[in-house]
Design a protein around this motif. Structure first.
Motif, PDB file in Angstrom:
ATOM      1  N   LYS A  70      52.371  63.737  29.456  1.00 21.83           N
ATOM      2  CA  LYS A  70      51.120  63.186  28.909  1.00 21.83           C
ATOM      3  C   LYS A  70      51.384  62.395  27.631  1.00 21.83           C
ATOM      4  CE  LYS A  70      48.204  66.864  30.729  1.00 21.83           C
ATOM      5  NZ  LYS A  70      47.302  67.989  30.402  1.00 21.83           N
ATOM      6  N   PRO A  85      46.595  61.544  35.792  1.00 22.22           N
ATOM      7  CA  PRO A  85      45.213  61.976  35.535  1.00 22.22           C
ATOM      8  C   PRO A  85      44.358  61.794  36.788  1.00 22.22           C
ATOM      9  CG  PRO A  85      45.961  60.405  33.878  1.00 22.22           C
ATOM     10  CD  PRO A  85      46.976  60.421  34.973  1.00 22.22           C
ATOM     11  N   ASP A  89      38.515  59.812  36.419  1.00 22.62           N
ATOM     12  CA  ASP A  89      38.368  59.880  34.968  1.00 22.62           C
ATOM     13  C   ASP A  89      39.144  58.724  34.334  1.00 22.62           C
ATOM     14  OD1 ASP A  89      38.115  60.509  32.290  1.00 22.62           O
ATOM     15  OD2 ASP A  89      38.561  62.645  32.562  1.00 22.62           O
ATOM     16  N   LYS A  91      38.653  57.058  31.610  1.00 25.53           N
ATOM     17  CA  LYS A  91      38.892  57.191  30.171  1.00 25.53           C
ATOM     18  C   LYS A  91      40.174  58.005  29.919  1.00 25.53           C
ATOM     19  CE  LYS A  91      36.755  58.905  25.928  1.00 25.53           C
ATOM     20  NZ  LYS A  91      35.652  59.658  25.363  1.00 25.53           N
ATOM     21  N   TYR A  92      40.328  59.096  30.640  1.00 21.24           N
ATOM     22  CA  TYR A  92      41.516  59.934  30.485  1.00 21.24           C
ATOM     23  C   TYR A  92      42.759  59.208  30.987  1.00 21.24           C
ATOM     24  CZ  TYR A  92      44.025  64.387  30.070  1.00 21.24           C
ATOM     25  OH  TYR A  92      44.898  65.388  29.709  1.00 21.24           O
ATOM     26  N   ARG A  93      42.613  58.472  32.092  1.00 23.53           N
ATOM     27  CA  ARG A  93      43.738  57.699  32.621  1.00 23.53           C
ATOM     28  C   ARG A  93      44.216  56.682  31.584  1.00 23.53           C
ATOM     29  NH1 ARG A  93      44.920  58.372  37.692  1.00 23.53           N
ATOM     30  NH2 ARG A  93      45.910  56.382  38.054  1.00 23.53           N
ATOM     31  N   LYS A  95      43.764  56.859  28.312  1.00 22.60           N
ATOM     32  CA  LYS A  95      44.321  57.610  27.184  1.00 22.60           C
ATOM     33  C   LYS A  95      45.800  57.930  27.430  1.00 22.60           C
ATOM     34  CE  LYS A  95      41.940  61.061  25.548  1.00 22.60           C
ATOM     35  NZ  LYS A  95      41.319  62.349  25.238  1.00 22.60           N
ATOM     36  N   TYR A 101      46.057  58.973  22.457  1.00 21.91           N
ATOM     37  CA  TYR A 101      45.483  60.304  22.364  1.00 21.91           C
ATOM     38  C   TYR A 101      45.292  60.682  20.901  1.00 21.91           C
ATOM     39  CZ  TYR A 101      50.536  61.092  22.171  1.00 21.91           C
ATOM     40  OH  TYR A 101      51.868  61.016  21.879  1.00 21.91           O
ATOM     41  N   ASP A 105      44.012  66.168  20.894  1.00 26.40           N
ATOM     42  CA  ASP A 105      44.607  66.180  22.237  1.00 26.40           C
ATOM     43  C   ASP A 105      46.033  66.730  22.160  1.00 26.40           C
ATOM     44  OD1 ASP A 105      42.406  64.957  23.563  1.00 26.40           O
ATOM     45  OD2 ASP A 105      43.163  62.954  23.055  1.00 26.40           O
TER      46      ASP A 105
END
Length: 185
Positions: A70, A85, A89, A91-93, A95, A101, A105
């Motif tokens: 990550k 991810p 998602d 937004k998370y991808r 990030k 991050y 996080d």
């Protein structure tokens, strides 16, 4: 003449019987020793890489690598696949992909890494991380990559200590790395 031949044969019979019995016994012993040798070499690991890991260790190493991944934009770590991810998602991808991050996080990920490493040390007392990764079947290059990723995570977490990363989280990671024989930077 026939009578004297019988006497000679009767004297040879016990000696002949004894030789046959000893020969059979030797052949049996040789067969048993060969079987034992085969069993011993089959059951004993030929190298550290073939020795088995404590139950659950492989999954814990995989989870550790996933969390290290990550912080590396989803790249694979030490031969373990990179973190992916969830597709739903975005937004998370982003990030993960952009390594955008927050310290919070990072704190959460390092806490998880600490949890996995703690379980690894409990299941494999006295074993270094390098030995465990070798038993996992990783090459020396992959082992180095895994260790360097852990060192980088430590370095990053230490740099953000007190600024979103709990100093105790970093101290716990320090301690676990020491137990596993990994020198922090």
């Amino acid at each position: 003449m026939n009578h004297s031949l019988d006497r000679e044969t009767s004297r040879l019979n016990p000696a002949l019987v004894w030789l046959v019995v000893v020969g059979i016994a030797l052949v049996g012993l040789m067969a048993m020793s060969n079987t034992l040798l085969v069993e011993l070499t089959a059951s004993a690991p030929a190298s550290v890489a073939q020795a088995s890991l404590a139950p659950g260790t492989e999954g814990l190493l995989r989870q550790t690598a996933s969390h290290l991944s990550k912080m590396l934009g989803g790249a694979s770590v030490g031969g373990f696949p990179g973190f992916e991810p969830p597709d739903d998602d975005e937004k998370y991808r982003r990030k993960i992909k952009d390594q955008d991050y927050s310290a919070e996080d990072l704190n959460g990920w390092v806490k998880e890494i600490n949890n996995f490493l703690n379980q690894i040390t409990k299941r494999n007392p006295g074993q270094s991380l390098e030995e465990l990764l070798e038993r996992q079947g990783l090459s020396q290059t992959q082992i180095r990559e895994f260790v360097q990723s852990l060192q980088q995570a430590h370095y990053t977490a230490k740099g953000m200590s007190g600024h979103g990363v709990n100093p105790q989280t970093v101290l716990t990671l320090d301690s676990l790395m020491e137990i596993l024989g990994v020198v922090p930077w």
